[in-house]
Structures are given as structure tokens and as C-alpha cells.
Design a protein around this motif. Structure first.
Motif, PDB file in Angstrom:
ATOM      1  N   ALA A 166      44.725  41.731  39.486  1.00 44.99           N
ATOM      2  CA  ALA A 166      43.710  42.783  39.579  1.00 44.99           C
ATOM      3  C   ALA A 166      42.416  42.450  38.861  1.00 44.99           C
ATOM      4  N   VAL A 167      42.455  41.457  37.960  1.00 51.56           N
ATOM      5  CA  VAL A 167      41.277  41.097  37.168  1.00 51.56           C
ATOM      6  C   VAL A 167      40.863  39.674  37.544  1.00 51.56           C
ATOM      7  N   PRO A 168      39.596  39.438  37.869  1.00 50.61           N
ATOM      8  CA  PRO A 168      39.168  38.080  38.216  1.00 50.61           C
ATOM      9  C   PRO A 168      39.422  37.084  37.098  1.00 50.61           C
ATOM     10  N   LEU A 169      39.766  35.863  37.471  1.00 49.04           N
ATOM     11  CA  LEU A 169      39.992  34.802  36.495  1.00 49.04           C
ATOM     12  C   LEU A 169      38.649  34.262  36.003  1.00 49.04           C
ATOM     13  N   THR A 170      38.519  34.105  34.688  1.00 46.38           N
ATOM     14  CA  THR A 170      37.239  33.668  34.120  1.00 46.38           C
ATOM     15  C   THR A 170      37.421  32.653  33.001  1.00 46.38           C
ATOM     16  N   GLY A 171      38.632  32.133  32.821  1.00 47.47           N
ATOM     17  CA  GLY A 171      38.893  31.242  31.703  1.00 47.47           C
ATOM     18  C   GLY A 171      38.535  29.797  31.995  1.00 47.47           C
ATOM     19  N   THR A 172      38.991  28.925  31.116  1.00 46.30           N
ATOM     20  CA  THR A 172      38.765  27.496  31.262  1.00 46.30           C
ATOM     21  C   THR A 172      39.699  26.928  32.325  1.00 46.30           C
ATOM     22  N   VAL A 173      39.522  25.652  32.628  1.00 40.19           N
ATOM     23  CA  VAL A 173      40.392  24.992  33.604  1.00 40.19           C
ATOM     24  C   VAL A 173      41.840  25.048  33.149  1.00 40.19           C
ATOM     25  N   ASP A 174      42.104  24.714  31.875  1.00 36.74           N
ATOM     26  CA  ASP A 174      43.479  24.706  31.374  1.00 36.74           C
ATOM     27  C   ASP A 174      44.067  26.111  31.367  1.00 36.74           C
ATOM     28  N   GLU A 175      43.281  27.102  30.951  1.00 30.38           N
ATOM     29  CA  GLU A 175      43.773  28.482  30.941  1.00 30.38           C
ATOM     30  C   GLU A 175      44.089  28.960  32.351  1.00 30.38           C
ATOM     31  N   THR A 176      43.224  28.600  33.282  1.00 23.66           N
ATOM     32  CA  THR A 176      43.442  29.006  34.665  1.00 23.66           C
ATOM     33  C   THR A 176      44.684  28.351  35.243  1.00 23.66           C
ATOM     34  N   ARG A 177      44.857  27.056  34.956  1.00 23.04           N
ATOM     35  CA  ARG A 177      46.027  26.336  35.457  1.00 23.04           C
ATOM     36  C   ARG A 177      47.306  26.938  34.879  1.00 23.04           C
ATOM     37  N   THR A 178      47.288  27.288  33.596  1.00 29.26           N
ATOM     38  CA  THR A 178      48.464  27.901  32.976  1.00 29.26           C
ATOM     39  C   THR A 178      48.769  29.255  33.601  1.00 29.26           C
ATOM     40  N   ALA A 179      47.712  30.060  33.809  1.00 33.42           N
ATOM     41  CA  ALA A 179      47.907  31.380  34.414  1.00 33.42           C
ATOM     42  C   ALA A 179      48.480  31.252  35.826  1.00 33.42           C
ATOM     43  N   LEU A 180      47.966  30.312  36.623  1.00 34.12           N
ATOM     44  CA  LEU A 180      48.462  30.140  37.988  1.00 34.12           C
ATOM     45  C   LEU A 180      49.911  29.678  37.997  1.00 34.12           C
ATOM     46  N   THR A 181      50.286  28.852  37.036  1.00 32.17           N
ATOM     47  CA  THR A 181      51.676  28.414  36.938  1.00 32.17           C
ATOM     48  C   THR A 181      52.591  29.593  36.639  1.00 32.17           C
ATOM     49  N   GLU A 182      52.190  30.448  35.699  1.00 24.84           N
ATOM     50  CA  GLU A 182      52.994  31.616  35.357  1.00 24.84           C
ATOM     51  C   GLU A 182      53.076  32.594  36.524  1.00 24.84           C
ATOM     52  N   LEU A 183      51.947  32.799  37.190  1.00 26.60           N
ATOM     53  CA  LEU A 183      51.933  33.729  38.318  1.00 26.60           C
ATOM     54  C   LEU A 183      52.722  33.166  39.496  1.00 26.60           C
ATOM     55  N   GLY A 184      52.596  31.864  39.730  1.00 20.95           N
ATOM     56  CA  GLY A 184      53.332  31.250  40.828  1.00 20.95           C
ATOM     57  C   GLY A 184      54.827  31.339  40.643  1.00 20.95           C
TER      58      GLY A 184
END
Length: 417
Positions: free
Chosen positions: A110-128
């Protein structure tokens, strides 16, 4: 309760809000699924456009799990959802953390992603990890430079590998790019339970008529040239030429809503126009066996938005080089063409978008791995052109002949046996 690491934090310039149009785009995958489904909404807050869009998409048998954006949001969410009545409340459950949720067919952030590359990759891994097999993760990222620390670049990389659809929502503050990612293959049969996906690239003018974003851009360029001519040569009427051209140029890109035939065996036209030929042929590029090919010529007066003739999964897409002969001539067989190959429950189906004498630009919006509903928009061809549909010859019977007029997404050109 602690906030889940996968819940994005606000952008440095302040929180990014999703308006109604962006929320509808974000929840489009949820809204298009017929029948019961499971979904997960991460980072939700009460009384927001995203939560309201998710609630509106619920059907009987659906289960929506909600992860609050922060520690203080859970109580407000429960009160807000309860106010919608038992029909909604019975289909929504709230969990404190992402780890408490069960795998779902659709995961929405629900909230747009705005972090760093590493933070985004970690978030996508958890969400996936919360996706069921063949499920879709939908995430948004600000499309304006400087609004992310690397999330946009990482999502572009992920979309190149796993993307099944990307939309740009300009009517939001700031504009957003919304990605749909699928990390594991989907079953072909799932496509038959889908409705055409909502795409913001089709700008509504009236309830039944839209203009493709290409038309909005083309009309804007024409009006810009008119303004420039008026400024540089104020005493001349030269500015009238581009100004008067803006309306017909936009009209060329019209994108009307279409009522699909309520017949599971129907194969619909991929484009508006007149049937040039109906023939059986072989094409080793698409496999063994004969194909039934229905070729349709699109004049400059026809709607040029192309649609999927059947429900299926995009398994290949390629462009064949060639010439630019007039689309109604036999030589157009060897024109530049884009081929979208679908895997369906009846066999391989192909849509060929062919250029013409004037048409030199093919737009295709259905990436490999995407599931398409019957009649779903897959792209367009600019100006006069030709669209061919290839069907397994042993599985379909033609219902049209040369000279027949067809309407994309509405006319039945063949029927499955």
C-alpha cells in the motif's frame, strides 16, 4: 507490535500518497480475478484510497489479510473495517506482522517503495516469500527523479526479470510507476478466470470511450507546435494547422469499452477492421501442425488498439524484420511484424501486429509471463496496419470470411470445437 521490515518507510521528501487512480491501478490484479482468491495488503491504513479499492474488489469467498503500516494503525483499521458491515469484515483479517500472514495469490504493497537498492531487494524478498505459487506482487515506486534512493532502479531490474506488467500513473502526486511481479510460473488455466486488467494508459473521456496515452501525447505535441507557431509568427495563421490536427490525431487513438461475448468457446477479433483472408497454413516458428489464420486490415479510420482474442499466457514475443508495404496488399506478409505467442488450454495462439505503408510503430504491452484475459488490451499499431490471429487449425472453426467487418474484443471470428 513491531513494524514489519517489508513495510516501506516514508520518502525523505515526505510520504507519497496514492490517489484514487493509482489505488485502482495498484489493486487491478485483485479486481480482475473471478471466483474466490486470497490476497495480502501490506502497509495499510484506515480510510485510504488503496484500502477502499481493495475492499471494493472483494468477491464472495475472498480472503484479504491486512498488515498495518505502523503500531498505531491496527485499532483504527479494525474500527474502519467493522463500519463496512459483516459482509466486508468477515472477509478481512488483520495481523500484526507480515510473518503472521499465510501465502496469498496476490500481494499488494500500500505504500510506495522509496528505500535504497539493498533495502528494496530485502523487502521484495520478504514480500515474495508471502506469494503462493504463480502469485503476483504489486508494488509502486515514485516515477520522479530524486524521490527514491535506489528503489526505482531495483524495481526496473526486477521487472526485467519477473515483470508481468508495468503502468505509469501520471495523475498522482508525485507520479508513480506500478510494477506487477511474478516470481514463479502461473498455470495457463488461471487466465480463463480473469477479466481484462485495468490500465491507466487508457485515459477516460466518457464512460464508454477512452483515449490511449499515445493519443494524449500526440495531441499534446500538436497543440505545443500550435502554441510555438503562434508565439514565433503571431501574424500568421500557420498555427491553425497543428491546432486543428490535434483532435483527429487524438481520435485515431480512441479506445472504446467493448462488451465481450458470454461464450467460453468464442474467439474474438484482435482488432477492428475488415477481414482480408482466412486460410490454413504452417509456420514452424510456432510449432508443428496447421494454423488457421484470420488476417484483418485496419484502415486509418478504425480503432487501432489490439486485444487478445483468447485467454492465455504470454510465452514468447519477438519482432520479425521486413518492409513497409501497404497493409492490404499481399506483400504485407513480409512487413515488419511483432508476434505475441500465447499458451492456451486449446494450444498455441499467436497475435501478429503488422506494420503498413504508413504505420511504422508497434506498441506491445504484454510481457512474457503475463496472463491475458479474453479481450484484454495488448497494445496498438499507429495508423493503417494489419493484425493476424493464428489458431490451432484442428481445434477451431472460422466464423468470418474475406470482406467481413469485425470489431476488436466483440466480434466472434472463430469458435473452439
Amino acid at each position: 507490535m513491531t513494524q514489519s521490515p517489508a513495510v516501506p518507510t516514508p520518502a525523505p521528501q515526505g510520504p507519497v500518497r496514492l490517489g484514487e487512480r493509482a489505488a485502482r491501478t495498484l489493486t487491478a490484479e485483485l479486481a480482475r480475478h473471478h471466483g474466490s482468491k486470497t490476497a495480502l495488503l501490506v502497509g495499510a491504513q484506515a480510510d485510504t484510497a488503496v484500502l477502499d479499492a481493495a475492499i471494493s474488489a472483494l468477491l464472495p469467498g475472498d480472503v484479504l489479510t491486512v498488515v498495518p503500516a505502523g503500531p498505531g494503525d491496527a485499532a483504527q483499521l479494525r474500527t474502519y473495517i467493522a463500519a463496512h458491515g459483516p459482509w466486508v469484515a468477515d472477509r478481512i483479517q488483520i495481523v500484526d506482522e507480515l510473518a503472521e500472514a499465510q501465502p496469498s495469490e496476490i500481494v499488494l504493497v500500500a505504500v510506495p517503495l522509496t528505500g535504497t537498492v539493498d533495502e528494496t531487494r530485502t523487502a521484495l524478498t520478504e514480500l515474495g516469500a508471502q506469494l503462493a505459487k504463480g502469485g503476483v506482487l504489486t508494488v509502486a515506486v515514485p516515477a520522479m527523479p530524486g524521490r527514491t534512493e535506489g528503489a526505482g532502479a531495483e524495481l526496473d531490474r526486477q521487472a526485467a526479470l519477473f515483470g508481468v506488467g508495468t503502468d505509469l500513473v501520471l495523475l498522482n502526486q508525485p507520479p508513480l510507476r506500478i510494477h506487477r511481479l511474478r516470481f514463479t510460473p502461473a498455470e495457463v488455466a488461471t487466465a480463463g478466470r480473469l477479466a481484462p486488467v485495468y490500465r491507466p494508459s487508457s485515459v477516460p473521456i466518457t464512460r464508454t470511450m477512452h483515449i490511449d496515452s499515445n493519443g494524449v501525447a500526440a495531441a499534446g505535441i500538436a497543440l505545443g507546435l500550435a502554441a510555438l507557431a503562434k508565439i514565433t509568427r503571431p501574424k500568421s495563421r500557420l498555427w491553425l494547422l497543428p491546432a486543428l490536427a490535434a483532435a483527429p490525431v487524438a481520435a485515431f487513438f480512441r479506445d472504446p469499452e467493448r462488451d465481450l461475448p458470454d461464450d467460453e468457446t468464442a474467439v474474438v477479433a484482435a482488432a477492428d477492421g475488415r477481414v482480408l483472408s482466412v486460410e490454413r497454413l504452417t509456420d514452424e516458428r510456432f510449432g508443428d501442425g496447421e494454423f488457421l489464420r484470420v488476417a484483418v486490415f485496419l484502415s486509418v479510420l478504425d480503432v487501432h488498439v489490439n486485444r487478445s482474442p483468447v485467454a492465455g499466457k504470454v510465452v514468447d514475443y519477438f519482432v520479425a524484420d521486413g518492409g513497409f508495404a501497404a497493409a492490404m496488399k499481399p506483400a504485407a506478409e513480409h512487413n515488419v511484424a511483432a508476434y505475441t505467442v500465447l499458451d492456451t488450454e486449446r494450444g498455441t495462439v499467436v497475435v501478429a501486429q503488422r506494420t503498413g505503408l504508413i504505420a511504422r510503430r508497434i506498441v506491445q504491452r504484454a510481457p512474457v509471463g503475463a496472463l491475458l484475459a479474453k479481450g484484454e488490451r495488448i497494445g496498438l499499431i499507429r495508423f493503417g496496419s494489419r493484425t493476424d490471429v493464428y489458431l490451432p487449425a484442428e481445434a477451431a472453426d472460422p466464423l468470418v470470411g474475406p470482406g467481413d467487418k469485425v470489431i476488436g474484443g466483440a466480434s466472434v471470428i472463430a469458435r473452439w470445437r
